[in-house]
Design an enzyme around this catalytic site. Structure first.
Site, PDB file in Angstrom:
ATOM      1  N   LEU A  22     -26.006  32.856   6.350  1.00  0.00           N
ATOM      2  CA  LEU A  22     -26.946  33.068   5.777  1.00  0.00           C
ATOM      3  C   LEU A  22     -28.516  34.539   6.112  1.00  0.00           C
ATOM      4  O   LEU A  22     -28.772  35.262   5.011  1.00  0.00           O
ATOM      5  CB  LEU A  22     -28.287  32.275   5.894  1.00  0.00           C
ATOM      6  CG  LEU A  22     -27.742  30.578   5.994  1.00  0.00           C
ATOM      7  CD1 LEU A  22     -28.957  29.395   6.385  1.00  0.00           C
ATOM      8  CD2 LEU A  22     -28.401  30.432   3.978  1.00  0.00           C
ATOM      9  N   GLY A  25     -29.004  39.678  11.518  1.00  0.00           N
ATOM     10  CA  GLY A  25     -30.469  41.398  11.894  1.00  0.00           C
ATOM     11  C   GLY A  25     -29.866  41.998  12.820  1.00  0.00           C
ATOM     12  O   GLY A  25     -29.029  41.642  13.564  1.00  0.00           O
ATOM     13  N   GLY A  28     -29.415  38.904  15.692  1.00  0.00           N
ATOM     14  CA  GLY A  28     -28.478  38.070  15.687  1.00  0.00           C
ATOM     15  C   GLY A  28     -27.931  37.632  14.445  1.00  0.00           C
ATOM     16  O   GLY A  28     -27.835  37.932  13.296  1.00  0.00           O
ATOM     17  N   VAL A  30     -27.028  34.232  11.727  1.00  0.00           N
ATOM     18  CA  VAL A  30     -27.775  32.971  10.628  1.00  0.00           C
ATOM     19  C   VAL A  30     -27.315  32.180  10.067  1.00  0.00           C
ATOM     20  O   VAL A  30     -26.364  32.923   8.851  1.00  0.00           O
ATOM     21  CB  VAL A  30     -29.813  32.758  10.652  1.00  0.00           C
ATOM     22  CG1 VAL A  30     -29.526  31.927   9.853  1.00  0.00           C
ATOM     23  CG2 VAL A  30     -30.514  33.675  11.143  1.00  0.00           C
ATOM     24  N   ASP A 131     -40.809  40.068  15.272  1.00  0.00           N
ATOM     25  CA  ASP A 131     -40.076  40.655  14.247  1.00  0.00           C
ATOM     26  C   ASP A 131     -40.249  40.498  12.134  1.00  0.00           C
ATOM     27  O   ASP A 131     -39.448  40.139  11.267  1.00  0.00           O
ATOM     28  CB  ASP A 131     -38.779  40.451  14.214  1.00  0.00           C
ATOM     29  CG  ASP A 131     -37.462  41.205  13.056  1.00  0.00           C
ATOM     30  OD1 ASP A 131     -37.842  42.191  12.875  1.00  0.00           O
ATOM     31  OD2 ASP A 131     -36.102  40.419  12.864  1.00  0.00           O
TER      32      ASP A 131
END
Length: 471
Positions: A22, A25, A28, A30, A131
């Site tokens: 998905l 960043g 990590g 996703v 973030d």
């Protein structure tokens, strides 16, 4: 929609089968994934040494305990394994940046309230997002959701400004550049920058280089003209250079809820203590009350007589503005979160993002009824990695064609395009379970007949030996 897994990505984590990426960043990667019951989830695998994540089970527990308003709820986590991961509910919808549109009027107010609601829930649980950007705001079918938060490794709690700035410099608070503590006030700064982006489609602090953006964040106040009042004043306060001058997320949420009540009531701004007044009608503008000596508005008659609490009013789905006006006590955190969630739910974004199971089931129901009986055997072979189509070639070729991108064909061979399909498609999971049960019964039957044959043979040998005849 998820992108394909790449080399090095895990196929499975715990009880979750990964289907695609998905996003990735600073913190990590996703993944889209499915649990053993076919539920679609998002699995976040953090970067860094897994040993650093082992002590963070307590922080995960705090995240799971946070009030579930305008965030993607955390479902599961494993910080002790060789590959730590956090599982949250899947939110179908584009990111605020990916949607490619600006918001105005009530939509912009509702987005701002959704973000403030999420931050309030997180901050009250002792969690700093760190973030918040347009990429971490998803426009879901039931309202905006904030994602991208999670347990923070010990190295990240002391991040220096270069690591933060390289991720999203235009949303990084000034204190991150000057070595000061990066706390909840930094999230509030990011809130202001994200609302600015939603209203204009551009960054509040634009620049062609990191140095330029850094200078603007530290020294320049953006032009907030495109943002209407009263939201403009809240964004200006949130973007204050000094974190001590910024409001808290709860302050923002309170003011946004009040502003929404004022708009829905169609009256001038109310004094802050109006909403906590022992008799709310006493501090309403005269234009909102019945003429002197006349009959009071019906809502005032009904609600004053019943002495409804805020929770009772919200439970009855009464107008949010009126619910605030009849609150007979100071606005509690629960009330604010519920009110903010109600505002967020008005910004719904239709999304065509079906899961693997939905796509597969839609393909199955379009099959010719004469072809459907052959589908289980074909998909059982594909799930086992035995390829296909084979046997009734024409029929299985039609089935493979009907399932389109879910089945990859190469000549006479075929395979599942996504190994997660047996998890995601309940019908296929049922076929696999039934086949497993049938195989287990067959194995038991074989064992029974083998045992029976062995016993009969032994009995015959004993009988012949007893008679003294040749064995």
């Amino acid at each position: 929609m998820a992108a394909k897994l790449i080399e090095g990505d895990p196929q499975r984590l715990g009880d979750y089968r990964l289907a695609g990426r998905l996003g990735a960043g600073r913190r990590g990667v996703v993944y889209e994934a499915y649990d053993s019951g076919g539920r679609r989830v998002a699995v976040k695998v953090p970067h860094g040494d897994s040993e650093l994540w082992r002590p963070l089970a307590g922080e995960v527990a705090a995240i799971r305990a946070a009030a579930p308003y305008c965030t993607a709820r955390v479902i599961d986590a494993d910080c002790a394994g060789a590959r730590p991961y956090v599982v949250s509910e899947y939110v179908a919808g584009p990111s605020l940046r990916g949607a490619g549109r600006t918001l105005a009027g009530p939509d912009l107010l509702h987005l701002a309230a959704a973000l403030a609601t999420a931050l309030t829930a997180l901050h009250e649980a002792g969690i700093v997002h760190r973030d918040l950007t347009p990429d971490n705001v998803l426009l879901g079918p039931d309202g905006p959701r904030v994602v991208g938060f999670g347990p923070v490794s010990p190295t990240e709690t002391t991040l220096t400004w270069p690591r933060l700035a390289m991720s999203a410099p235009a949303y990084t608070a000034p204190e991150a550049f000057t070595g000061r503590e990066y706390g909840p006030a930094a999230d509030v700064f990011a809130w202001g920058a994200v609302v600015f982006h939603a209203a204009t489609g551009r960054e509040a602090f634009e620049g062609s280089s990191l140095g330029t953006v850094m200078h603007r964040v530290l020294s320049v106040d953006p032009d907030l003209g495109p943002i209407p009042q009263p939201l403009r004043a809240l964004v200006a306060d949130a973007l204050a250079k000094d974190p001590e001058r910024r409001p808290t997320a709860r302050d923002l949420l309170r003011d946004l809820v009040h502003a929404d009540a004022t708009v829905r009531l169609g009256a001038p701004c109310l004094a802050p203590d109006c909403l906590t007044h022992a008799s709310p009608a006493a501090c309403l503008p005269a234009a909102c009350l019945a003429p002197s000596g006349g009959e009071a508005p019906r809502w005032a008659q009904e609600w004053t007589a019943e002495r409804l609490t805020a929770e009772e009013v919200l439970g009855r789905r009464v107008c949010l503005a009126d619910a605030l006006l009849v609150a007979r006590a100071p606005l509690t955190l629960d009330f604010l979160l519920a009110a903010g969630g109600a505002m967020a739910a008005r910004l719904r974004t239709p999304c065509d993002d079906p899961g693997l199971g939905t796509v597969a089931e839609d393909a199955y129901v379009t099959l010719d009824p004469a072809d459907r009986p052959f589908a289980p055997a074909m998909f059982l072979r594909l799930a086992d990695g035995r390829g296909g189509p084979r046997g009734t070639r024409g029929t299985e070729e039609r089935i493979a064609e009907a399932f389109g991108p879910l089945v990859v064909r190469a000549g006479d061979l075929a395979r599942l395009a996504d190994p997660a399909l047996p998890y995601a498609w309940p019908r296929l999971a049922g076929w696999i379970e039934a086949d497993r049960d049938a195989r287990a019964r067959l194995a038991r039957d074989r064992l029974f007949w083998l045992a029976l044959t062995t016993l009969l043979t032994l009995a015959l040998v004993v009988a012949l030996a007893t008679r003294g005849g040749p064995v």
